[in-house]
Write an enzyme that holds these catalytic residues in place. Structure first.
Site, short mmCIF file in Angstrom:
data_model
loop_
_atom_site.label_atom_id
_atom_site.label_comp_id
_atom_site.label_asym_id
_atom_site.label_seq_id
_atom_site.Cartn_x
_atom_site.Cartn_y
_atom_site.Cartn_z
N ILE A 14 17.07 -19.70 -41.32
CA ILE A 14 18.26 -20.55 -41.16
C ILE A 14 18.75 -20.49 -39.71
CG2 ILE A 14 20.56 -21.08 -42.04
CD1 ILE A 14 19.72 -19.60 -44.64
N LEU A 35 13.44 -9.23 -34.73
CA LEU A 35 12.17 -9.78 -35.20
C LEU A 35 11.59 -9.00 -36.39
CD1 LEU A 35 10.42 -10.73 -31.80
CD2 LEU A 35 11.89 -12.15 -33.23
N SER A 38 10.83 -12.09 -38.58
CA SER A 38 10.66 -13.39 -37.93
C SER A 38 9.74 -13.22 -36.73
CB SER A 38 12.02 -13.92 -37.47
OG SER A 38 12.66 -12.97 -36.65
N SER A 126 26.72 -15.74 -49.24
CA SER A 126 25.82 -16.29 -50.25
C SER A 126 26.59 -16.58 -51.54
CB SER A 126 24.73 -15.25 -50.53
OG SER A 126 24.04 -15.56 -51.72
N TYR A 151 21.59 -6.08 -52.25
CA TYR A 151 21.68 -7.18 -51.27
C TYR A 151 22.97 -7.97 -51.50
CZ TYR A 151 21.27 -11.88 -49.44
OH TYR A 151 21.56 -13.08 -48.82
N LYS A 155 26.63 -8.35 -49.14
CA LYS A 155 27.32 -9.58 -48.70
C LYS A 155 28.79 -9.54 -49.11
CE LYS A 155 24.06 -11.67 -46.62
NZ LYS A 155 24.14 -11.93 -45.20
N PHE A 180 24.25 -21.91 -50.97
CA PHE A 180 23.63 -21.92 -52.30
C PHE A 180 22.13 -21.69 -52.10
CE2 PHE A 180 26.93 -22.38 -55.50
CZ PHE A 180 28.01 -22.23 -54.64
N ARG A 233 19.71 -24.54 -60.10
CA ARG A 233 20.29 -24.11 -58.83
C ARG A 233 20.64 -25.31 -57.97
NH1 ARG A 233 19.88 -20.24 -61.44
NH2 ARG A 233 19.09 -18.17 -60.94
P1 NAD Z 1 15.65 -14.45 -42.25
O1 NAD Z 1 15.16 -13.12 -42.69
O2 NAD Z 1 14.66 -15.53 -42.01
O3 NAD Z 1 16.55 -14.30 -40.94
C1 NAD Z 1 17.28 -13.14 -40.67
C2 NAD Z 1 16.96 -12.74 -39.23
O4 NAD Z 1 17.70 -11.56 -38.88
C3 NAD Z 1 15.47 -12.41 -39.03
O5 NAD Z 1 15.01 -13.12 -37.91
C4 NAD Z 1 15.46 -10.91 -38.78
O6 NAD Z 1 14.42 -10.54 -37.91
C5 NAD Z 1 16.84 -10.68 -38.20
N1 NAD Z 1 17.39 -9.33 -38.39
C6 NAD Z 1 17.46 -8.63 -39.55
N2 NAD Z 1 18.07 -7.45 -39.34
C7 NAD Z 1 18.42 -7.42 -38.03
C8 NAD Z 1 19.08 -6.48 -37.22
N3 NAD Z 1 19.50 -5.32 -37.72
N4 NAD Z 1 19.27 -6.77 -35.92
C9 NAD Z 1 18.84 -7.94 -35.39
N5 NAD Z 1 18.20 -8.87 -36.12
C10 NAD Z 1 17.99 -8.62 -37.42
O7 NAD Z 1 16.73 -14.93 -43.33
P2 NAD Z 1 17.44 -16.34 -43.51
O8 NAD Z 1 16.94 -16.93 -44.77
O9 NAD Z 1 17.36 -17.12 -42.27
O10 NAD Z 1 18.93 -15.86 -43.78
C11 NAD Z 1 19.88 -15.77 -42.73
C12 NAD Z 1 21.15 -15.16 -43.30
O11 NAD Z 1 21.62 -15.98 -44.37
C13 NAD Z 1 20.96 -13.76 -43.87
O12 NAD Z 1 22.11 -12.99 -43.58
C14 NAD Z 1 20.87 -14.01 -45.36
O13 NAD Z 1 21.29 -12.91 -46.11
C15 NAD Z 1 21.81 -15.19 -45.53
N6 NAD Z 1 21.52 -16.01 -46.72
C16 NAD Z 1 20.27 -16.55 -46.86
C17 NAD Z 1 19.98 -17.31 -47.99
C18 NAD Z 1 18.62 -17.91 -48.18
O14 NAD Z 1 18.36 -18.43 -49.26
N7 NAD Z 1 17.73 -17.92 -47.20
C19 NAD Z 1 20.97 -17.54 -48.95
C20 NAD Z 1 22.24 -16.99 -48.75
C21 NAD Z 1 22.50 -16.23 -47.62
C1 UD1 Z 2 17.74 -15.57 -55.04
C2 UD1 Z 2 18.52 -14.29 -55.10
C3 UD1 Z 2 19.85 -14.50 -54.38
C4 UD1 Z 2 19.58 -14.94 -52.94
C5 UD1 Z 2 18.72 -16.20 -52.96
C6 UD1 Z 2 18.31 -16.62 -51.57
C7 UD1 Z 2 17.82 -13.14 -57.14
C8 UD1 Z 2 18.22 -12.67 -58.49
N1 UD1 Z 2 18.71 -13.89 -56.49
O1 UD1 Z 2 18.49 -16.61 -55.65
O2 UD1 Z 2 20.57 -13.28 -54.36
O3 UD1 Z 2 20.81 -15.22 -52.27
O4 UD1 Z 2 17.51 -15.95 -53.70
O5 UD1 Z 2 17.46 -15.69 -50.98
O6 UD1 Z 2 16.74 -12.84 -56.66
N2 UD1 Z 2 12.04 -18.86 -60.15
C9 UD1 Z 2 10.93 -18.92 -60.97
N3 UD1 Z 2 9.76 -18.40 -60.49
C10 UD1 Z 2 9.63 -17.84 -59.26
C11 UD1 Z 2 10.78 -17.79 -58.42
C12 UD1 Z 2 11.97 -18.29 -58.92
O7 UD1 Z 2 11.01 -19.41 -62.07
O8 UD1 Z 2 8.54 -17.38 -58.89
C13 UD1 Z 2 13.31 -19.44 -60.63
C14 UD1 Z 2 14.45 -18.44 -60.72
O9 UD1 Z 2 14.48 -17.85 -62.00
C15 UD1 Z 2 15.67 -19.35 -60.47
C16 UD1 Z 2 15.13 -20.42 -59.51
O10 UD1 Z 2 13.72 -20.40 -59.67
O11 UD1 Z 2 16.06 -20.00 -61.65
C17 UD1 Z 2 15.46 -20.15 -58.05
O12 UD1 Z 2 15.04 -18.83 -57.72
P1 UD1 Z 2 15.10 -18.26 -56.23
O13 UD1 Z 2 14.49 -19.24 -55.31
O14 UD1 Z 2 14.55 -16.88 -56.24
O15 UD1 Z 2 16.65 -18.24 -55.90
P2 UD1 Z 2 17.86 -17.54 -56.72
O16 UD1 Z 2 17.36 -16.73 -57.83
O17 UD1 Z 2 18.85 -18.61 -57.01
#
Ligand code: NAD
Ligand code: UD1
Length: 340
Positions: A14, A35, A38, A126, A151, A155, A180, A233
């Site tokens: 993101i 990194l 990433s 999140s 995790y 948050k 979301f 979702r």
């Molecule tokens: P990501 O893992 O791709 O990005 C996180 C980045 O932070 C990575 O590049 C990693 O190298 C860096 N990082 C981790 N720990 C670090 C540290 N101690 N110091 C410096 N850099 C560090 O994850 P993302 O999907 O891009 O998520 C970004 C943020 O959004 C995270 O905080 C995650 O928890 C939150 N978030 C993500 C989702 C999702 O579905 N991807 C959903 C809700 C919240």
């Molecule tokens: C998950 C995390 C949530 C996190 C989010 C983004 C859990 C319990 N929750 O959300 O904390 O913020 O990822 O990183 O892990 N599914 C399948 N088969 C799969 C994978 C997923 O059926 O192999 C289903 C899941 O049951 C769910 C939906 O797909 O209904 C989405 O799953 P996922 O992408 O893992 O996201 P969340 O579970 O919503």
């Protein structure tokens, strides 16, 4: 000289899309990333796309000396804080690592910001902080719930720390953005989600099946109280999430304290609907089998997006077919993510 935005975790999924959006909007950007999940290639591809390179510092948010140096040597006006660990399963096996990285790392960053007199912060939270809400769609004023894993708890703890801090120090202007389910990729197919090892999340798992790296999807349960029995979702395009950050960054300038905004579309899709939509976009079949529910999963979760629309002037614009075709383009162009 223009003030800069510090983006922690800016090389990640993101963070990289948001860094690109910031550069395109004319901001100067400093990325701090260790990194650990990433590659610097995401930043190189950003430079190719917009012809501007973000300044990159490889380092850790837990390194206070480094943070102080960054704040002293750059004129930072705000911080977008993405850095953190995000694997739910891993957080269960190594909780201390998660609390140290996410909670201690955030505290360290806040202390450095305070010392530098930087009080504008956008934090990546999140929808997991809502726990298992019985009512849909989920509004920001709903009580937070009980996240089922370290995790999610990390948050929620950071959110609570930010609330306490803003109460005692009114100069803070904070956005808690509760994402979301971000999916998709930049429409160029140059940057996208690059999970390490076996994907935990639905979208990267499906696209790796379509490209032939994985065989079959396990659908976690078909006995939920949802229209087709599978989990529902609120999937949101990562480009919409990135744009939401720019709007939040503007909005907090006029709003002291903690502001909470959902970043969701307001529409929920089931696992089976996602499979079908991806098959349509890719022309590939996604074989699946239904297995038992995944522990900790909830039946459904989607956002009320009205608060963000009203206060940020932001809504998610991209459709489900766009989310699918952009995911597929990224997967095809970079079948091994940034490892090629
Ligand atoms: P990501 O893992 O791709 O990005 C996180 C980045 O932070 C990575 O590049 C990693 O190298 C860096 N990082 C981790 N720990 C670090 C540290 N101690 N110091 C410096 N850099 C560090 O994850 P993302 O999907 O891009 O998520 C970004 C943020 O959004 C995270 O905080 C995650 O928890 C939150 N978030 C993500 C989702 C999702 O579905 N991807 C959903 C809700 C919240
Ligand atoms: C998950 C995390 C949530 C996190 C989010 C983004 C859990 C319990 N929750 O959300 O904390 O913020 O990822 O990183 O892990 N599914 C399948 N088969 C799969 C994978 C997923 O059926 O192999 C289903 C899941 O049951 C769910 C939906 O797909 O209904 C989405 O799953 P996922 O992408 O893992 O996201 P969340 O579970 O919503």
């Amino acid at each position: 000289m223009k003030k800069k935005i510090l983006v922690t975790g800016g090389a990640g999924y993101i963070g990289s899309h948001t860094t690109l959006a910031l550069l395109e909007a004319g901001y100067n950007v400093v990325v701090l990333d260790n990194l650990c999940n990433s590659s610097v290639k995401s930043l190189q591809r950003i430079s190719t796309l917009c012809k501007i390179a973000p300044e990159f510092i490889q380092g850790d948010i837990r390194d206070r000396t480094l943070l102080d140096r960054i704040f002293t040597s750059h004129d930072i006006s705000a911080v977008l804080h993405f850095a953190g660990l995000k694997s739910v399963g891993e957080s269960v096996t190594t909780p201390l690592n998660y609390y140290e990285n996410n909670v201690s790392g955030s505290i360290n960053l806040l202390q450095a910001m305070k010392q530098a007199g930087v009080f504008d912060l956008v934090f990546s939270s999140s929808a997991t902080v809502y726990g298992e809400s019985k009512v849909m769609p989920i509004r920001e004023d709903f009580p937070t719930g009980q996240p089922t894993n370290p995790y999610g708890r990390s948050k929620l703890i950071i959110e609570q720390i930010l609330q306490d801090m803003a109460k005692s120090e009114p100069q803070w202007c904070i956005a808690l953005l509760r994402y979301f389910n971000p999916i998709g990729a930049h429409p160029s197919g140059m940057i996208g989600e690059d999970p390490n090892g076996l994907p935990n999340n639905l979208m990267p798992y499906i696209s790796q099946i379509a490209i032939g790296k994985l065989k079959k999807l396990s659908v976690f349960g078909r006995d939920y109280p949802t229209p087709d029995g599978t989990g529902v979702r609120d999937y949101i395009h990562v480009q919409d999430v990135a744009e939401g950050h720019l709007c939040a960054l503007n909005a907090i300038r006029e709003r002291n304290g903690v502001n909470i905004w959902n970043l969701g579309t307001g529409v929920g899709y089931s696992v089976l609907e996602i499979i079908k939509a991806f098959e349509l976009a890719s022309g590939r079949t996604v074989p699946f089998q239904v297995i038992q529910r995944r522990s900790g999963d909830i039946a459904e979760c989607w956002a009320a997006p009205e608060k963000a629309a009203k206060e940020l002037g932001w809504t998610a614009k991209r459709s489900l077919p766009e989310m699918m075709s952009d995911t597929w383009r990224w997967q095809q162009k970079s079948p091994n993510g940034y490892r090629d």
